[in-house]
Scaffold this active site. Structure first.
Site, short mmCIF file in Angstrom:
data_model
loop_
_atom_site.label_atom_id
_atom_site.label_comp_id
_atom_site.label_asym_id
_atom_site.label_seq_id
_atom_site.Cartn_x
_atom_site.Cartn_y
_atom_site.Cartn_z
N ALA A 45 5.30 4.39 -9.28
CA ALA A 45 5.87 3.05 -9.13
C ALA A 45 5.47 2.40 -7.81
CB ALA A 45 7.40 3.12 -9.24
N GLU A 46 5.43 3.19 -6.72
CA GLU A 46 5.11 2.62 -5.41
C GLU A 46 4.21 3.57 -4.62
OE1 GLU A 46 6.41 -0.28 -4.10
OE2 GLU A 46 8.06 -0.73 -5.48
N THR A 47 3.26 2.99 -3.91
CA THR A 47 2.50 3.71 -2.91
C THR A 47 2.73 3.03 -1.57
OG1 THR A 47 0.78 4.50 -4.42
CG2 THR A 47 0.20 4.37 -2.09
#
Length: 262
Positions: A45-47
């Site tokens: 979902a997020e980096t």
């Protein structure tokens, strides 16, 4: 070019639960399109990408689609990476971000994040969101995200999204929070993002910038225990501080490695 890459599960002390985030230390910023390509390749979902400036850490968050203005679980994961893998010497970490300075304090195996408060206000529900829900809320509010209030934890667990209808609306960079009083916690929630490659975010720290002031006011208490009841689940300890909120949680390292870019 060779880069370090860490994957860390946030808001949990167990692997395969909480919310996974990838962490990439940089010496200088790469073009935004390259940062997006890396995030898409990571398929979480997020980096989070960061540059250590000494007294502060410049931190940015990307989904596979866009740069975010605020992300809780990837901030917690970055703090965990700095402290447990990269031997960051200070227990207080100051992040320079699109949402201003964010402070994270390492306390044992927990991390206390100081985030802005975003009290939601009454709102109308867009027809596309309404038609996408199998259970309708009793209250509708909004800050960055829509906050839909329900009568029970069971309703939250049983909510299903008609994605075809849901994806007709663009809330960039926000999403839709569904929430209710919890059975064994003060409140529970789930979080959905239209037009995102990952529809349901497992544990959403930034959503609690609105959930904490709302439930603190509703329950008349400033210290709360929250649970995000996605399939992976996550636990958050919360405090309402007026114009700020404190969100605490643990993290677990899943993997450490490298990647290369031509």
């Amino acid at each position: 070019m060779k880069f370090e890459l860490y994957q860390i599960d946030a808001f949990t002390d167990k692997t395969f639960s909480g919310n996974p985030a990838c962490i990439v230390p940089l010496n200088e910023w790469l073009p935004d399109e390259i940062l997006l390509e890396i995030t898409r390749e990571n398929a979480v979902a997020e980096t989070a990408f960061f540059i250590d400036k000494g007294d502060k850490i410049h931190l940015r968050w990307f989904t596979p689609e866009t740069e975010m203005d605020l992300c809780g679980h990837a901030t917690l994961a970055t703090a965990h990476c700095l402290k447990t893998i990269l031997n960051y010497p200070k227990d207080t970490i100051v992040f320079e971000t699109r949402s201003g300075e964010l402070t994270v304090i390492a306390k044992g195996d927990s991390y206390v994040m100081n985030f802005p408060s975003r009290m939601p206000i009454p709102s109308e529900l867009p027809e596309n969101i309404k038609q996408s829900l199998n259970i309708l809320p009793t209250e509708i509010l909004k800050s960055r995200d829509y906050v839909l209030v329900y009568d029970s934890e069971e309703q939250i667990k049983n909510i299903k999204i008609d994605r075809a209808k849901f994806d007709e609306i663009n809330l960039d960079p926000g999403g839709v929070i569904v929430t209710a009083k919890g059975n064994t916690s003060d409140f529970v929630s789930r979080f959905f993002t239209p037009q995102a490659s990952i529809l349901e975010d497992p544990v959403t720290g930034s959503a609690h910038c609105s959930l904490i002031p709302f439930w603190a006011s509703r329950l008349e208490k400033n210290e709360l225990i929250a649970e995000q009841v996605s399939k992976r689940t996550g636990k958050l300890e919360c405090q309402d501080k007026g114009d700020r909120v404190l969100i605490s949680g643990k993290a677990k390292t899943y993997s450490a490695g490298h990647f290369w870019i031509d």
